[in-house]
Design a protein around this motif. Structure first.
Motif, PDB file in Angstrom:
ATOM      1  N   VAL A 123     -38.314   3.374  -0.344  1.00  0.00           N
ATOM      2  CA  VAL A 123     -39.040   2.141  -0.912  1.00  0.00           C
ATOM      3  C   VAL A 123     -40.463   2.530  -1.030  1.00  0.00           C
ATOM      4  N   LYS A 124     -40.930   3.483  -0.268  1.00  0.00           N
ATOM      5  CA  LYS A 124     -42.457   3.824  -0.311  1.00  0.00           C
ATOM      6  C   LYS A 124     -42.676   4.630  -1.587  1.00  0.00           C
ATOM      7  N   MET A 125     -41.517   5.661  -1.976  1.00  0.00           N
ATOM      8  CA  MET A 125     -41.685   6.313  -2.917  1.00  0.00           C
ATOM      9  C   MET A 125     -41.487   5.450  -4.250  1.00  0.00           C
ATOM     10  N   ALA A 126     -40.612   4.440  -4.030  1.00  0.00           N
ATOM     11  CA  ALA A 126     -40.646   3.456  -5.440  1.00  0.00           C
ATOM     12  C   ALA A 126     -41.814   2.791  -5.603  1.00  0.00           C
ATOM     13  N   VAL A 127     -42.458   2.428  -4.706  1.00  0.00           N
ATOM     14  CA  VAL A 127     -44.065   1.779  -4.643  1.00  0.00           C
ATOM     15  C   VAL A 127     -44.834   2.597  -5.435  1.00  0.00           C
ATOM     16  N   TRP A 135     -35.545   0.344  -5.281  1.00  0.00           N
ATOM     17  CA  TRP A 135     -35.887  -0.480  -6.460  1.00  0.00           C
ATOM     18  C   TRP A 135     -35.619  -2.053  -6.447  1.00  0.00           C
ATOM     19  N   GLN A 136     -34.231  -2.328  -6.123  1.00  0.00           N
ATOM     20  CA  GLN A 136     -33.816  -3.686  -6.081  1.00  0.00           C
ATOM     21  C   GLN A 136     -34.586  -4.364  -4.844  1.00  0.00           C
ATOM     22  N   TYR A 137     -34.974  -3.661  -3.969  1.00  0.00           N
ATOM     23  CA  TYR A 137     -35.828  -4.349  -2.693  1.00  0.00           C
ATOM     24  C   TYR A 137     -37.219  -4.762  -3.092  1.00  0.00           C
ATOM     25  N   ILE A 138     -37.859  -3.825  -3.987  1.00  0.00           N
ATOM     26  CA  ILE A 138     -39.280  -4.008  -4.549  1.00  0.00           C
ATOM     27  C   ILE A 138     -39.337  -4.927  -5.493  1.00  0.00           C
ATOM     28  N   LEU A 139     -38.246  -5.154  -6.251  1.00  0.00           N
ATOM     29  CA  LEU A 139     -38.285  -6.077  -7.414  1.00  0.00           C
ATOM     30  C   LEU A 139     -37.762  -7.318  -6.993  1.00  0.00           C
ATOM     31  N   SER A 140     -37.116  -7.488  -5.675  1.00  0.00           N
ATOM     32  CA  SER A 140     -36.708  -8.530  -5.384  1.00  0.00           C
ATOM     33  C   SER A 140     -37.733  -9.549  -4.544  1.00  0.00           C
ATOM     34  N   THR A 141     -38.885  -8.999  -4.518  1.00  0.00           N
ATOM     35  CA  THR A 141     -39.963  -9.773  -3.648  1.00  0.00           C
ATOM     36  C   THR A 141     -41.186  -9.891  -4.653  1.00  0.00           C
ATOM     37  N   PRO A 142     -41.669 -11.255  -4.656  1.00  0.00           N
ATOM     38  CA  PRO A 142     -42.825 -11.471  -5.455  1.00  0.00           C
ATOM     39  C   PRO A 142     -44.099 -10.733  -5.086  1.00  0.00           C
ATOM     40  N   THR A 143     -44.236 -10.205  -3.806  1.00  0.00           N
ATOM     41  CA  THR A 143     -45.396  -9.407  -3.653  1.00  0.00           C
ATOM     42  C   THR A 143     -45.793  -8.362  -4.369  1.00  0.00           C
ATOM     43  N   ILE A 144     -44.946  -7.520  -4.909  1.00  0.00           N
ATOM     44  CA  ILE A 144     -45.237  -6.325  -5.692  1.00  0.00           C
ATOM     45  C   ILE A 144     -45.814  -7.050  -6.960  1.00  0.00           C
ATOM     46  N   PHE A 145     -45.053  -7.930  -7.538  1.00  0.00           N
ATOM     47  CA  PHE A 145     -45.537  -8.436  -8.775  1.00  0.00           C
ATOM     48  C   PHE A 145     -46.714  -9.235  -8.783  1.00  0.00           C
ATOM     49  N   ARG A 146     -47.262  -9.749  -7.803  1.00  0.00           N
ATOM     50  CA  ARG A 146     -48.483 -10.546  -7.423  1.00  0.00           C
ATOM     51  C   ARG A 146     -49.621  -9.611  -7.320  1.00  0.00           C
ATOM     52  N   ALA A 147     -49.243  -8.308  -6.688  1.00  0.00           N
ATOM     53  CA  ALA A 147     -50.306  -7.391  -6.482  1.00  0.00           C
ATOM     54  C   ALA A 147     -50.421  -6.509  -7.880  1.00  0.00           C
TER      55      ALA A 147
END
Length: 316
Positions: free
Chosen positions: A282-286, A88-100
Motif C-alpha cells: 500500500v505504501k508503494m502504491a501511494v 490499489w483496491q485499498y487506496i482507491l476505495s477510500t476518499p482520503t487519497i482522492f481528497r489529498a
C-alpha cells in the motif's frame, strides 16, 4: 522592299536537352577504433545511468502489485512472482487519497498559474534598462537567493496574514522564486528590441507588447519555468506541516507521510488513513500515485525544457 530574315544557328541536340546532374552520395568516413571504443563506452555509461534512474521506479510499481508474503521475504522486487491488486483496491476505495490528490492538484494548478503571471511580469520589467531602481530591485532579488528570513519569521508572517489552515498558505509564500525570475529575466533580455519597437510603432501599448510579442516568443522559457513551479507546488510538504492543521486540507505528500508512519507502527493520526495500518504494498502504491501526475505532464514540456533553461541561463 523585302526583308531578309536573319538565319539562326541550328541548335544541337546537346543544347536542347537539359543537362542531367547526377547526385553522388556523400562518402561516409570510417570511424577509427578510438571513436568506436569511445561510443561504446558512452552507450554503456548512459544506459547504466538510465537504469539507475528507472529501476527505483520499477521497484515501486512492482512492489505495489506484490503480495505481502513476497515483500516480507524479498527486500527488492522488480517483477512480482504473484500479482495482486489488493493495495490499489485499498487506496482507491477510500476518499482520503482522492481528497489529498484534489488538494495537491488545486495548489499545483493555481500556484503555477499565479507564479508564472507574477514572475513573467516582474522579469519583463527588470529586463528593461530604463526601469528606475532596476539595479536595487535586482540586488534584492539576488539577495534572497543567498539569505532568507527562515522558518519562524515566515510562519509569523503567514499567521499575521490570517492564512493558517488555508490553502493559500501553500501558494502565496512560494509565488516568486528568485532563481526562476533570474532565468526568465535573462531570456527576456535576449529578445531583440527591434521587435518591440515595431510593435510600439504599430500602436501597441507596453502591455500589448508584452502579451502579443514577448510572451509568444518566450514559450520555451515559460514552459520550463512552469515545470519548475509545478514540481515545487506538487511536492509541497513542509509548508503543509507548518501551516495546515486540518487533515482534510493536507496535500498528497503529507498523507504519504502518514501512510509511512502508520505502516511503520509509529503513532500517527490513524483516522486520516482509515484506521487499518497499510502494508508495504500500500505504501508503494501511494508513492506511485503521488509520482505519476508529474511523470504524465513532463513529456509535454520536455521539448522546451533544455532550450528554455539554457537560453535563460547563459544570456544577460
Amino acid at each position: 522592299m523585302t526583308v531578309t530574315p536573319i538565319p539562326t544557328p541550328s541548335a544541337t541536340p546537346d543544347q536542347i536537352e537539359p543537362t542531367k546532374l547526377v547526385a553522388r552520395k556523400p562518402r561516409l568516413r570510417r570511424r577509427t577504433p578510438g571513436e568506436r571504443i569511445f561510443n561504446a563506452v558512452n552507450i554503456v555509461l548512459l544506459t547504466g545511468f538510465a537504469l539507475m534512474c528507472l529501476i527505483p521506479f520499477i521497484h515501486v510499481i512492482g512492489s505495489s502489485f506484490a503480495t505481502p508474503g513476497e515483500l516480507a521475504t524479498s527486500n527488492f522486487v522488480l517483477i512480482p512472482k504473484e500479482w495482486t491488486l489488493a493495495a490499489w483496491q485499498y487506496i482507491l476505495s477510500t476518499p482520503t487519497i482522492f481528497r489529498a490528490m484534489g488538494v495537491s492538484v488545486f495548489v499545483t494548478v493555481v500556484g503555477t498559474f499565479l507564479s508564472l503571471v507574477v514572475t513573467a511580469m516582474m522579469a519583463y520589467a527588470l529586463a528593461k534598462p530604463y526601469l528606475l531602481g532596476r539595479r536595487s530591485i535586482n540586488f534584492l532579488v539576488i539577495f534572497t537567493m543567498l539569505f532568507s528570513g527562515g522558518m519562524i519569521p515566515t510562519f509569523i508572517v503567514v499567521s499575521k496574514l490570517g492564512l493558517l489552515d488555508s490553502l493559500w498558505s501553500l501558494i502565496l509564500p512560494a509565488t516568486v522564486n528568485a532563481f526562476n525570475l533570474v532565468i526568465m529575466r535573462n531570456f527576456f533580455q535576449g529578445i531583440p528590441d527591434s521587435l518591440e519597437e515595431a510593435a510600439r510603432i504599430d500602436g501597441c501599448s507596453e502591455i500589448g507588447v508584452f502579451l502579443r510579442v514577448v510572451l509568444p516568443l518566450s514559450m520555451a522559457s515559460i514552459a520550463t519555468i512552469g515545470l519548475f513551479y509545478a514540481v515545487t507546488y506538487w511536492n509541497t510538504y513542509m509548508g503543509a506541516v507548518l501551516y495546515i492543521n486540518d487533515s482534510s486540507k493536507w496535500p498528497i505528500q503529507v498523507l504519504l507521510r502518514q501512510v509511512v508512519i502508520v505502516s511503520s507502527g509509529m503513532n500517527a493520526d490513524a483516522t486520516v488513513v482509515d484506521v487499518v495500518p497499510p502494508a508495504q504494498s500500500v505504501k508503494m502504491a501511494v508513492i506511485a500515485v503521488a509520482t505519476l501526475p508529474m511523470l504524465a505532464v513532463y513529456p509535454f514540456v520536455q521539448r522546451y525544457f533544455v532550450k528554455g533553461a539554457m537560453i535563460g541561463s547563459v544570456k544577460g
